[in-house]
Design an enzyme around this catalytic site. Structure first.
Site, mmCIF file in Angstrom:
data_model
loop_
_atom_site.group_PDB
_atom_site.id
_atom_site.type_symbol
_atom_site.label_atom_id
_atom_site.label_comp_id
_atom_site.label_asym_id
_atom_site.label_seq_id
_atom_site.Cartn_x
_atom_site.Cartn_y
_atom_site.Cartn_z
ATOM 1 N N ASN A 116 0.746 -1.483 0.205
ATOM 2 C CA ASN A 116 -0.212 -0.270 -0.218
ATOM 3 C C ASN A 116 0.838 1.293 -0.310
ATOM 4 O OD1 ASN A 116 -0.715 1.701 2.628
ATOM 5 N ND2 ASN A 116 0.025 -0.291 3.355
ATOM 6 N N CYS A 162 6.481 3.420 9.237
ATOM 7 C CA CYS A 162 5.181 3.561 7.445
ATOM 8 C C CYS A 162 6.917 3.626 5.855
ATOM 9 C CB CYS A 162 4.689 4.380 7.535
ATOM 10 S SG CYS A 162 3.169 3.416 7.696
ATOM 11 N N CYS A 214 22.371 -38.944 0.370
ATOM 12 C CA CYS A 214 21.569 -38.110 1.094
ATOM 13 C C CYS A 214 22.492 -38.026 2.408
ATOM 14 C CB CYS A 214 20.302 -39.101 1.629
ATOM 15 S SG CYS A 214 19.192 -37.604 2.121
#
Lengths: 436, 455
Positions: A77, A139, A382
């Site tokens: 936003n 912000c 592995c």
């Protein structure tokens, strides 16, 4: 009997699910809808100083990335702090708090880095009888260009300074909201503590450009042809938030600093995870903006069911229980051996484990056994890296099995070994130097 | 053609049993296409398997995981190119392939949850996007100066011609019917490829360039194999199956309402107006393959009151796939297994019903088990298989199997030098559009290699 009630800095709420300071908490009508839906508290959308109101863009404020099924994975936003008149906000806050005394109501604030500005706004907010203030040092867009928001949050000295002013000018609890757009979250958290803040909340949004429109050759969503970065939130940011919460929770300097956790909380499980890492409560925004306020019902019932199953009666019974298991890499047991194991009854033979391992890892999964399409782990190669279990589309088909008996065909050493961390490992030059 | 003429005798056969709007609904797309979002969601279900079982199951070896990933990434045209480079009839195959026994049966999600990725629909999504551009995504190599004769403009012949044209050769197709497409044009059930898709796909393939089609030219009648082999650098036979099997019962030929299903479907496919097609009130279909289901379902959708498929063995033995059988049943078609016709009953030139006896298997052999029963019928369709019309071919010195189908090797070479063959007319195939396309493609590769070796 499970009790979900939360006590954060003396601020009581019937459950730990709060709405974060954001569009859903910008006005009375929304906040009252949220309380009716069952939310335990809200942090009111950030107020600025008195004067001409903030001006928002009128193009797209929000952008998102979706999965192929349009599930929203993250949102961004560029909305600023409240663009409503300060007096209206203050009046509504007072009305809401009076109407909903059992719910938590904290007010988010962002004013210029000047003591008089903070002093002035704090005095006005105190009149509303709200439960506390949250300092928006997070912000990352718009307001930060004016020396506020993350511009403060990125400088620990400023955090400490403003926190100190606030503690000096109000009797209300002061929560410092941190920005994740920094190198090491411990420093701003320590600064908040140093300044006398009662708690931190994190994370605020992360700097982001959500995509580039390849037709328009501009980031999405451009406003009249130009775009700026925004702040990203939503499910995709949760792992980042968890790591930052854990860092603060296990830092000896800030271990006692209360935390309100924010970042991608979408279900009860997300909330429980943050609580396990020490958070007193969680703040939610994107999930509510995606589905509406009703999601809190799922959160409440999910957390209750989990706690009942585990025998936890209160949030405190499990809060912080996972912190002790968070450590540095150097303390991990290097003698702990696991091997992947493929459950042949569950395997659907897609071969993704094989090709992922073959192309990008350790060539440790056979694709054919006796000429048949069959995927089997080769223990001689592995290393238990977990890639195969991650790419396998069938849940629990591939598991990592802790080996304790026999010899590891990869290393030729017995599986059973006493624990050994890097700090004591013979290959560690530091260890050798100390021994000499 | 006029397979079924005007009503006669006591049989209740008449056109216009349903109004045009209903007919239009009944013959619309059986599987409507995925829209863009559905395609995105469906493509996300693909696991992008290693050495993918779906690709192995595809007779044309389309790289299915790759094209699905291209769709998922918003590149349907790239997906179409992936599909069409392996199968130039990817559009029709997406519509008519028995995917439930090919790629979708092999899909690991079939094993996982019984819900395979809908590969056919995704393939259609991509190829439709390509065809909507009106462009052929491939261009031809430099002219080779070589000329290849192809007999039959069905899937095998068209696929062969396309691949040869891309390689720079000139292909001339000889087709006895007035339209190209073979069974895609004349045989596939109408609701599987509506909106004239077969013809549009032919036009798409011909847009490759370098392909000429001569219609109305039949092998053995208008042109001989020997002549073609003399006049062209190579010859490919994709002649399909020339005739159908007969019941061998009295009345089969004489009675006007005992009809060969293949011929009826061809007429239906060419009909401009379904409301003018004569339809029986009570229909009996004898057979158990795709053609039997196609004629049964289409009869029902044209307004027949009752349609019964009678098959001499068990439902599980039917060549029609489980999907096709279910389609028949959900369209209200009754399937009666384990019965064979023993007599066609009739008055004058009109059949009125069929007498069946029950059957059973004894030591792997089918035997009559008595217990005769009669099914009244206004129309009787025979759909008991097609067969090769091998006489013309064999007289050209080409080896055929006992059923008259041409014997070919892995490269689709016949026993005669310079002569290749593919599609339903060759021995041991699947009798599917997709396998015919593969035959044409493989033959074209072999022809291309042979022509290059010669020059």
């Amino acid at each position: 009997m499970v009790d979900l009630s939360s006590n954060f800095l003396g601020i009581k709420s019937p459950n730990p699910f709060w709405l974060a300071s954001a569009p859903p908490t910008d006005r009375k009508v929304n906040v009252e809808r949220a309380f009716r839906a069952g939310w335990g508290g809200v942090v009111w959308k950030t107020l600025g100083e008195a004067g001409p109101p903030v001006v928002n863009v009128s193009g797209a404020r929000y952008t998102a990335i979706h999965g192929p099924d349009r599930r929203l994975i993250a949102m961004n936003n560029i909305e600023l702090i409240t663009d409503r008149d300060l007096e209206i906000n203050l009046r509504e806050i007072k009305e809401v708090k009076r109407g909903w005394p059992d719910r938590a109501l904290v007010v988010s604030l962002m004013v210029p880095c000047e003591e008089h500005a903070w002093r002035a706004i704090l005095a006005r907010v105190e009149e509303t009888e709200c439960d506390g203030v949250e300092l928006n040092f997070g912000c990352p867009h718009g307001m930060s260009e004016r020396g506020m928001g993350s511009a403060v949050g990125q400088v620990p000295e400023y955090i400490e300074m403003v926190a100190r002013w606030c503690k000096a000018h109000t009797r209300m609890p002061v929560i410092v909201k941190l920005t994740p757009n920094i190198a090491d979250i411990k420093h701003p958290a320590r600064a908040a503590l140093q300044g006398g803040a009662d708690a931190v909340s994190l994370i605020n949004t992360i700097n982001s450009i959500m995509g580039v429109d390849l037709e328009a050759m501009a980031p999405v969503h451009a406003i009249d042809g130009k775009a700026t970065h925004g702040g990203m939130c939503g499910p995709a940011v949760k792992p980042i938030a968890l790591a930052m919460v854990a860092e603060i929770a296990r830092d000896p300097l800030t271990a006692k600093l209360p935390i309100s956790a924010i970042g991608g909380v979408t279900t009860w499980r997300d909330a429980a995870e943050f609580i396990a890492l020490g958070a007193y409560n969680v703040q939610v925004c994107t999930a509510a903006m995606t589905y509406g306020f009703k999601i809190v019902e799922e959160m409440i019932s999910g957390l209750k069911t989990y706690m009942a199953a585990k025998g936890y009666e209160t949030i405190e019974d499990f809060r912080g229980r996972a912190i002790g298991a968070v450590t540095d890499w150097q303390h991990l047991n290097l003698n702990y051996v696991v091997k992947a194991e493929i459950n042949q009854d569950l395997c659907i033979k897609c071969g993704r484990c094989h090709i992922a391992c073959e192309d990008t890892s350790h060539q440790a999964i056979f694709a054919k056994i006796d000429g048949e399409r069959k995927f089997v782990v080769n223990d001689s190669e592995c290393v238990g890296c977990n890639l195969c279990t991650l790419v396998c589309p069938v849940e629990a088909c591939i598991t990592l099995v802790h080996k304790t008996e026999g010899v590891d065909p990869r290393t030729g050493r017995p599986y059973a070994q006493p624990p050994l961390a890097w700090t004591a490992h013979p290959n560690n030059p530091g260890v050798n130097a100390a021994a000499e | 053609m006029g397979i079924v003429s005007e009503p006669r005798g006591i049989a209740d056969v008449k056109p216009g049993r349903l109004d045009r709007a209903t007919l239009s609904d009944n013959f619309g797309d059986l599987h409507p296409p995925l829209d863009a979002h559905e395609a995105k969601v469906e493509s996300d279900r693909c696991y992008f398997c290693y050495d993918a079982p779906c690709q192995q199951a595809c007779p044309t070896s389309i790289d299915i995981p790759l094209f699905i990933r291209e769709i998922a990434a918003g590149n349907p045209l790239g997906a179409a190119e992936t599909i069409l480079s392996a199968n130039i009839m990817g559009g029709m195959c997406a519509r008519v392939c028995p995917t439930e026994t090919l790629c979708e049966e092999a899909c690991v999600r079939e094993a996982a949850e019984g819900k395979p990725v809908r590969i056919g629909l995704l393939q259609r999504h991509a190829v439709d996007a390509q065809m909507a551009t009106g462009k052929m995504p491939f261009s031809r190599a430099a002219p080779s100066g070589k000329r290849v004769a192809i007999v039959g403009a069905g899937p095998a012949g068209l696929a062969c011609a396309h691949a040869l044209a891309l390689a720079g050769h000139e292909a001339t197709i000889f087709e006895k019917l007035e339209k190209s497409g073979g069974l895609n044009e004349y045989g596939i059930a109408a609701y599987k490829a509506p909106d004239d898709f077969a013809a549009r796909e032919v036009a798409f393939i011909l847009s490759t360039g370098g392909i000429a089609v001569k219609h109305g030219v039949a092998l053995g009648r208008d042109v001989s194999l020997g002549q073609l082999r003399r006049d062209y650098d190579a010859v490919f036979l994709g002649v399909g199956l020339g005739s159908t099997n007969k019941l061998g019962l009295p009345g089969e030929k004489e009675l006007a309402n005992v009809i060969d299903a293949v011929e009826y479907i061809a007429e239906l496919r060419q009909a401009q107006d379904f409301a003018r097609l004569p339809v029986g009130r009570r229909v009996v279909v004898i057979g158990g393959g795709m053609t039997a289901v196609d004629v049964a379902v289409q009869s029902k959708r044209l307004g027949a009151e009752s349609v019964t498929i009678v098959y001499r063995r068990g439902v599980e033995h039917m060549k029609a796939s489980a999907f096709e059988r279910e389609l028949a049943q959900t369209n209200g078609v009754v399937i009666r297994p384990w019965a064979q016709p023993i007599a066609i009953e009739g008055h004058g030139d009109t059949a009125s019903g069929v007498l069946f006896e029950r059957t059973r298997e004894e030591g792997g052999k089918l035997v009559g088990a008595g217990g005769a029963f009669r099914i009244e019928a206004d129309v009787v369709f025979t759909a008991i298989g097609q067969k090769a019309d091998g006489a013309t071919i064999e007289s050209g010195g080409v080896r055929c199997d006992s059923a008259g189908r041409i014997v070919v090797d892995a490269e689709r070479r016949t026993s005669a030098p310079g002569l290749w063959a593919g599609g339903d007319c060759v021995s041991g195939g699947l009798d599917l559009t997709v396998s015919a396309v593969e035959d044409g493609k493989q033959a074209a590769r072999s022809i291309d290699a042979a022509l290059k070796a010669k020059s």
